[in-house]
Design a protein around this motif. Sequence first.
Motif, PDB file in Angstrom:
ATOM      1  N   ILE A  64     -22.143 -89.136 -41.572  1.00 13.97           N
ATOM      2  CA  ILE A  64     -22.868 -90.418 -41.828  1.00 13.97           C
ATOM      3  C   ILE A  64     -24.639 -90.111 -42.523  1.00 13.97           C
ATOM      4  O   ILE A  64     -25.400 -91.101 -43.449  1.00 13.97           O
ATOM      5  N   TYR A  65     -25.155 -88.860 -42.096  1.00 17.06           N
ATOM      6  CA  TYR A  65     -25.806 -88.746 -43.092  1.00 17.06           C
ATOM      7  C   TYR A  65     -25.510 -88.132 -44.655  1.00 17.06           C
ATOM      8  O   TYR A  65     -25.078 -87.999 -44.772  1.00 17.06           O
ATOM      9  N   ASP A  66     -26.977 -88.105 -45.206  1.00 13.68           N
ATOM     10  CA  ASP A  66     -26.627 -87.578 -46.621  1.00 13.68           C
ATOM     11  C   ASP A  66     -27.880 -85.930 -46.963  1.00 13.68           C
ATOM     12  O   ASP A  66     -28.625 -86.077 -47.534  1.00 13.68           O
ATOM     13  N   CYS A  67     -27.606 -85.118 -45.764  1.00 12.07           N
ATOM     14  CA  CYS A  67     -28.855 -84.431 -45.899  1.00 12.07           C
ATOM     15  C   CYS A  67     -28.223 -83.295 -47.208  1.00 12.07           C
ATOM     16  O   CYS A  67     -26.987 -82.895 -47.674  1.00 12.07           O
ATOM     17  N   GLN A  68     -29.650 -83.683 -48.496  1.00 11.88           N
ATOM     18  CA  GLN A  68     -29.563 -82.605 -49.991  1.00 11.88           C
ATOM     19  C   GLN A  68     -28.574 -81.828 -49.707  1.00 11.88           C
ATOM     20  O   GLN A  68     -28.029 -81.327 -51.011  1.00 11.88           O
ATOM     21  N   TYR A  69     -28.707 -80.841 -48.641  1.00 12.56           N
ATOM     22  CA  TYR A  69     -27.734 -79.239 -49.104  1.00 12.56           C
ATOM     23  C   TYR A  69     -26.960 -79.227 -48.831  1.00 12.56           C
ATOM     24  O   TYR A  69     -26.196 -78.003 -48.850  1.00 12.56           O
ATOM     25  N   CYS A  70     -26.792 -79.744 -47.898  1.00 10.05           N
ATOM     26  CA  CYS A  70     -25.315 -79.808 -47.053  1.00 10.05           C
ATOM     27  C   CYS A  70     -23.508 -80.442 -47.869  1.00 10.05           C
ATOM     28  O   CYS A  70     -24.352 -81.464 -48.794  1.00 10.05           O
ATOM     29  N   VAL A  71     -22.917 -79.673 -48.372  1.00 11.04           N
ATOM     30  CA  VAL A  71     -21.566 -80.099 -48.482  1.00 11.04           C
ATOM     31  C   VAL A  71     -20.795 -81.330 -48.088  1.00 11.04           C
ATOM     32  O   VAL A  71     -20.429 -81.556 -48.855  1.00 11.04           O
ATOM     33  N   ASN A  72     -21.141 -81.197 -46.526  1.00 12.51           N
ATOM     34  CA  ASN A  72     -20.143 -82.072 -46.128  1.00 12.51           C
ATOM     35  C   ASN A  72     -22.125 -83.467 -46.265  1.00 12.51           C
ATOM     36  O   ASN A  72     -21.368 -84.590 -45.427  1.00 12.51           O
ATOM     37  N   ARG A  73     -22.146 -84.021 -46.990  1.00 13.81           N
ATOM     38  CA  ARG A  73     -23.165 -85.115 -46.804  1.00 13.81           C
ATOM     39  C   ARG A  73     -22.677 -86.286 -47.677  1.00 13.81           C
ATOM     40  O   ARG A  73     -21.564 -86.145 -48.071  1.00 13.81           O
TER      41      ARG A  73
ATOM     42  N   VAL B 155     -28.025 -75.302 -31.338  1.00 13.28           N
ATOM     43  CA  VAL B 155     -28.935 -76.636 -32.231  1.00 13.28           C
ATOM     44  C   VAL B 155     -29.331 -76.360 -33.551  1.00 13.28           C
ATOM     45  O   VAL B 155     -30.607 -75.567 -33.993  1.00 13.28           O
ATOM     46  N   ASN B 156     -28.868 -76.622 -34.779  1.00 14.17           N
ATOM     47  CA  ASN B 156     -29.567 -76.151 -36.222  1.00 14.17           C
ATOM     48  C   ASN B 156     -30.150 -77.140 -36.609  1.00 14.17           C
ATOM     49  O   ASN B 156     -30.421 -78.130 -36.245  1.00 14.17           O
ATOM     50  N   ILE B 157     -31.533 -76.149 -36.438  1.00 15.41           N
ATOM     51  CA  ILE B 157     -33.157 -76.535 -37.067  1.00 15.41           C
ATOM     52  C   ILE B 157     -33.022 -76.552 -38.722  1.00 15.41           C
ATOM     53  O   ILE B 157     -33.461 -77.476 -38.793  1.00 15.41           O
ATOM     54  N   GLU B 158     -32.148 -75.976 -39.323  1.00 14.87           N
ATOM     55  CA  GLU B 158     -31.753 -76.410 -40.300  1.00 14.87           C
ATOM     56  C   GLU B 158     -32.482 -75.898 -41.708  1.00 14.87           C
ATOM     57  O   GLU B 158     -32.578 -74.525 -42.649  1.00 14.87           O
ATOM     58  N   LEU B 159     -33.716 -76.091 -41.409  1.00 11.27           N
ATOM     59  CA  LEU B 159     -34.700 -76.569 -42.273  1.00 11.27           C
ATOM     60  C   LEU B 159     -36.555 -75.571 -41.843  1.00 11.27           C
ATOM     61  O   LEU B 159     -36.815 -76.343 -40.454  1.00 11.27           O
ATOM     62  N   PRO B 160     -36.762 -74.566 -42.203  1.00  8.94           N
ATOM     63  CA  PRO B 160     -37.987 -74.261 -40.945  1.00  8.94           C
ATOM     64  C   PRO B 160     -39.278 -75.538 -41.113  1.00  8.94           C
ATOM     65  O   PRO B 160     -40.321 -75.349 -40.216  1.00  8.94           O
TER      66      PRO B 160
ATOM     67  N   SER C 179     -39.727 -80.006 -45.004  1.00  6.93           N
ATOM     68  CA  SER C 179     -38.379 -79.528 -46.029  1.00  6.93           C
ATOM     69  C   SER C 179     -37.532 -80.568 -45.771  1.00  6.93           C
ATOM     70  O   SER C 179     -36.726 -81.022 -46.255  1.00  6.93           O
ATOM     71  N   LEU C 180     -37.600 -80.855 -43.728  1.00  6.77           N
ATOM     72  CA  LEU C 180     -36.615 -82.135 -43.025  1.00  6.77           C
ATOM     73  C   LEU C 180     -37.077 -83.165 -43.967  1.00  6.77           C
ATOM     74  O   LEU C 180     -36.016 -84.081 -44.161  1.00  6.77           O
ATOM     75  N   GLU C 181     -38.325 -83.455 -43.808  1.00  6.21           N
ATOM     76  CA  GLU C 181     -38.259 -84.802 -44.150  1.00  6.21           C
ATOM     77  C   GLU C 181     -37.881 -85.165 -45.876  1.00  6.21           C
ATOM     78  O   GLU C 181     -37.445 -85.945 -46.522  1.00  6.21           O
ATOM     79  N   ASN C 182     -37.637 -83.796 -46.841  1.00  9.04           N
ATOM     80  CA  ASN C 182     -37.492 -84.104 -48.023  1.00  9.04           C
ATOM     81  C   ASN C 182     -36.188 -83.778 -47.941  1.00  9.04           C
ATOM     82  O   ASN C 182     -35.712 -84.610 -49.005  1.00  9.04           O
TER      83      ASN C 182
ATOM     84  N   THR D  87     -32.375 -82.026 -55.747  1.00  9.29           N
ATOM     85  CA  THR D  87     -33.441 -81.614 -54.749  1.00  9.29           C
ATOM     86  C   THR D  87     -33.030 -80.325 -55.230  1.00  9.29           C
ATOM     87  O   THR D  87     -33.892 -79.417 -53.911  1.00  9.29           O
ATOM     88  N   VAL D  88     -31.965 -79.828 -54.896  1.00  7.66           N
ATOM     89  CA  VAL D  88     -31.826 -78.645 -54.020  1.00  7.66           C
ATOM     90  C   VAL D  88     -31.970 -77.680 -55.172  1.00  7.66           C
ATOM     91  O   VAL D  88     -31.574 -78.199 -56.516  1.00  7.66           O
ATOM     92  N   PRO D  89     -31.685 -76.133 -55.424  1.00  4.29           N
ATOM     93  CA  PRO D  89     -31.713 -75.290 -56.607  1.00  4.29           C
ATOM     94  C   PRO D  89     -30.508 -75.522 -56.830  1.00  4.29           C
ATOM     95  O   PRO D  89     -29.078 -75.376 -56.280  1.00  4.29           O
ATOM     96  N   LEU D  90     -30.334 -74.531 -58.443  1.00  6.64           N
ATOM     97  CA  LEU D  90     -29.049 -74.719 -58.643  1.00  6.64           C
ATOM     98  C   LEU D  90     -28.308 -73.316 -59.186  1.00  6.64           C
ATOM     99  O   LEU D  90     -27.091 -72.865 -58.798  1.00  6.64           O
TER     100      LEU D  90
END
Length: 402
Positions: A67-76, A166-171, A175-178, A262-265
């Motif tokens: 249900i999440y839409d994290c921009q870096y995640c293939v499963n978003r 517990v994955n913090i994902e972004l430092p 970054s997490l907000e964006n 929003t993420v690099p190519l």
Amino acid sequence: MDLTDKLIVLADAAKYDVSCASSGAPKRSSKGKSGLGADTGMGICHSFTPDGRCVSLLKVLLTNFCIYDCQYCVNRRSSDVPRARFTPEEVAKLTIDFYRKNVISGLFLSSGIIRSSDYTMEQLVRVARLLRNQYEFRGYIHLKTIPDADPQLIAEAGLYADRLSVNIELPTEISLENLAPEKNGQSIRKAMGRIRLGVEESTAETRAPRFAPAGQSTQMIVGADTTDDRTILDTAQRLYGAYGLKRVYYSAFSPIPKSPGTVPLQPPPLMREHRLYQADFLLRGYGFQADELLSSGNLPLDIDPKLAWALNHREQFPMDLNRADAMLIARIPGIGMLNAKRLVQLRRERRIRFNDLVRLRCSMEKVKPFIVTDDYRPQRDQWESHSLRRSLTEQPAQMALW
């Protein structure tokens, strides 16, 4: 979708979570399927038990719906990928079947978020409960925890799992907000704190129930935004100190099909991930601080972090091996912690000579410019940092730290 098809989808989807994997892992790709158990594919990863054994784990997601839409995640949520979902009973049966065939020694289980954090966490716990209680499985279990889930569910997970992550994902919070605005850094840290408390209470009280005896780990994605290595290492250092983490894992961002703008190519160099693992090892085992390894920016890619530190601190070299303590000797490029202790022990019997390092199989090309022994001192023209760096980077690239 039959069980095999589900396994192909959900083992492949799990490869982006490296919070149980070893460093220097093969390049991850969103394209193609290598097959369960393939050396460069998905499905099997390696981790370490509390007693130090390396074990093979079945590595899957319970589901890649999210249900999440994290921009870096293939499963978003907005990603156009094949979706599948196991039932807890199916994961438990798969684990036991692979275990009985001697393919694995345990399970690493993560999941996308479905319905709610509590519902997803309950499903993950149910898998572990089935394995421990119904199948009497005593192998290794690593569970991914959902930070926003009810603390009682996380507490129950710790009773069944050997390790929790517990994955913090972004430092950084920015970054997490964006890139993952539906995630909350504060809830992630609270979950880490609860796990640390559970581990400490279990360790302190001999009659307390066993709780995640292999501790907890986390993952940070490298290269999904402009965060530099210094910030990443600062965050890792704080996590180790505040939450007693066993490991921080680093995952080089892998561009995914139809990536958002929003993420690099392009992915970052995999060597950057490797240098972060080396620097992390220096933080954990050698007494280095993040600000010693670099004042700002990124770690150099052409040389390892310990050599880079030594070249930037030439005032400490050449170091007399017959005088320096073990922790200082271990900071010399080409000498590891074990050999540093061996040298200190040896000099209680006699003075250290150059051939002693040869016999210990130290990396002599790196060692020579930085040491003084009873019968050896480097020539002064070897001390100049820029020429020394050039000569050492001309050597074949090494993936080891020394």
